[in-house]
Design a protein around this motif. Structure first.
Motif, short mmCIF file in Angstrom:
data_model
loop_
_atom_site.label_atom_id
_atom_site.label_comp_id
_atom_site.label_asym_id
_atom_site.label_seq_id
_atom_site.Cartn_x
_atom_site.Cartn_y
_atom_site.Cartn_z
N SER A 34 -9.36 -3.52 -10.78
CA SER A 34 -10.34 -4.59 -10.70
C SER A 34 -9.61 -5.95 -10.84
O SER A 34 -8.51 -6.02 -11.41
CB SER A 34 -11.41 -4.44 -11.79
OG SER A 34 -10.79 -4.34 -13.05
N SER B 159 0.84 -1.21 0.00
CA SER B 159 0.00 0.00 0.00
C SER B 159 0.87 1.25 0.00
O SER B 159 0.55 2.24 -0.68
CB SER B 159 -0.92 0.02 1.23
OG SER B 159 -1.83 -1.03 1.15
N ARG C 292 -7.42 -9.95 -3.47
CA ARG C 292 -6.68 -9.19 -2.44
C ARG C 292 -5.66 -8.25 -3.08
O ARG C 292 -5.53 -7.08 -2.70
CB ARG C 292 -5.99 -10.18 -1.49
CG ARG C 292 -5.19 -9.52 -0.39
CD ARG C 292 -6.08 -8.78 0.58
NE ARG C 292 -5.29 -8.20 1.67
CZ ARG C 292 -5.45 -6.95 2.11
NH1 ARG C 292 -6.37 -6.16 1.58
NH2 ARG C 292 -4.72 -6.50 3.08
N ASP D 181 -5.45 -1.25 -6.19
CA ASP D 181 -6.54 -0.39 -6.63
C ASP D 181 -6.89 -0.57 -8.12
O ASP D 181 -6.97 0.40 -8.87
CB ASP D 181 -6.19 1.09 -6.32
CG ASP D 181 -7.43 1.97 -6.27
OD1 ASP D 181 -8.54 1.41 -6.11
OD2 ASP D 181 -7.30 3.20 -6.42
N GLU E 152 -7.37 -5.31 -4.71
CA GLU E 152 -7.75 -4.33 -3.70
C GLU E 152 -6.54 -3.48 -3.29
O GLU E 152 -6.62 -2.26 -3.21
CB GLU E 152 -8.30 -5.12 -2.50
CG GLU E 152 -8.75 -4.34 -1.31
CD GLU E 152 -9.22 -5.28 -0.20
OE1 GLU E 152 -10.24 -4.96 0.39
OE2 GLU E 152 -8.57 -6.31 0.08
#
Ligand code: MG
Length: 179
Positions: A141, A96, A133, A139, A136
């Protein structure tokens, strides 16, 4: 022998269409008494992977591919394994942070394709969850995330089941301009 030297004029690309490709490769050896984290999920298995962080070899390959595409170095540089802050670190959080770093530099992920190389465990039952996962975390699809698993046909250290390797390619593109 001489080769014709074409005029080397730098082609300007329309800003919105600029794309870059990146490659990430990682290896971790098995260690007993650790959970097996792979692609941001825990896989039921009798051993995990050894590392300073949670040793999620797949998320490390994805992170390095993203950093490489944006020419932002590698995860060892940003999250050194000598830094106690990253001891046992959740690699999903590191990924992230990488996605945020790319965002600050005007990049978003377009799609990734990854391969996990392991004799065991069998990963087929977990691939859909891993794809969701990673999608996600970066970011996008889930249809922009390819994850495959293969063995190394009993050859070498991976073939002896000493650990797991992962490779990932990623395409990134310029983030849409906010107005
Ligand atoms: Mg690693």
């Amino acid at each position: 022998m001489t080769f014709p030297q074409p005029e080397r004029e730098r082609m300007e690309r329309p800003a919105g269409l600029e794309q870059r490709v990146g490659l990430g490769v990682d290896f971790h050896r098995f260690s007993p008494d650790r959970p097996l984290m792979l692609g941001g999920i825990e896989i039921p298995f009798d051993k995990g992977l050894l590392g300073h962080s949670d040793a999620d070899v797949l998320l490390h390959a994805v992170s390095d591919a993203l950093l490489g595409a944006a020419s932002l170095g590698d995860i060892g540089q940003h999250f050194p394994d000598t830094d106690p802050r990253f001891r046992g670190a959740d690699s999903a959080r590191l990924l992230s942070a990488v996605v945020s770093m790319l965002g600050s530099n005007g990049w978003v992920a377009d799609n990734i394709d990854a391969v996990v190389i392991a004799e065991e465990p069998k990963l087929a039952p977990y691939i859909a969850e891993i794809r969701a996962r990673i999608a996600e975390l970066i970011d996008v699809s889930a249809d922009r995330v390819g994850v495959k698993a293969t063995t190394s046909e009993s050859m070498g250290a991976l073939g002896r089941g000493e650990g797991i390797a992962a490779q990932c390619v990623v395409l990134i593109r310029r983030a849409p301009q906010r107005s």
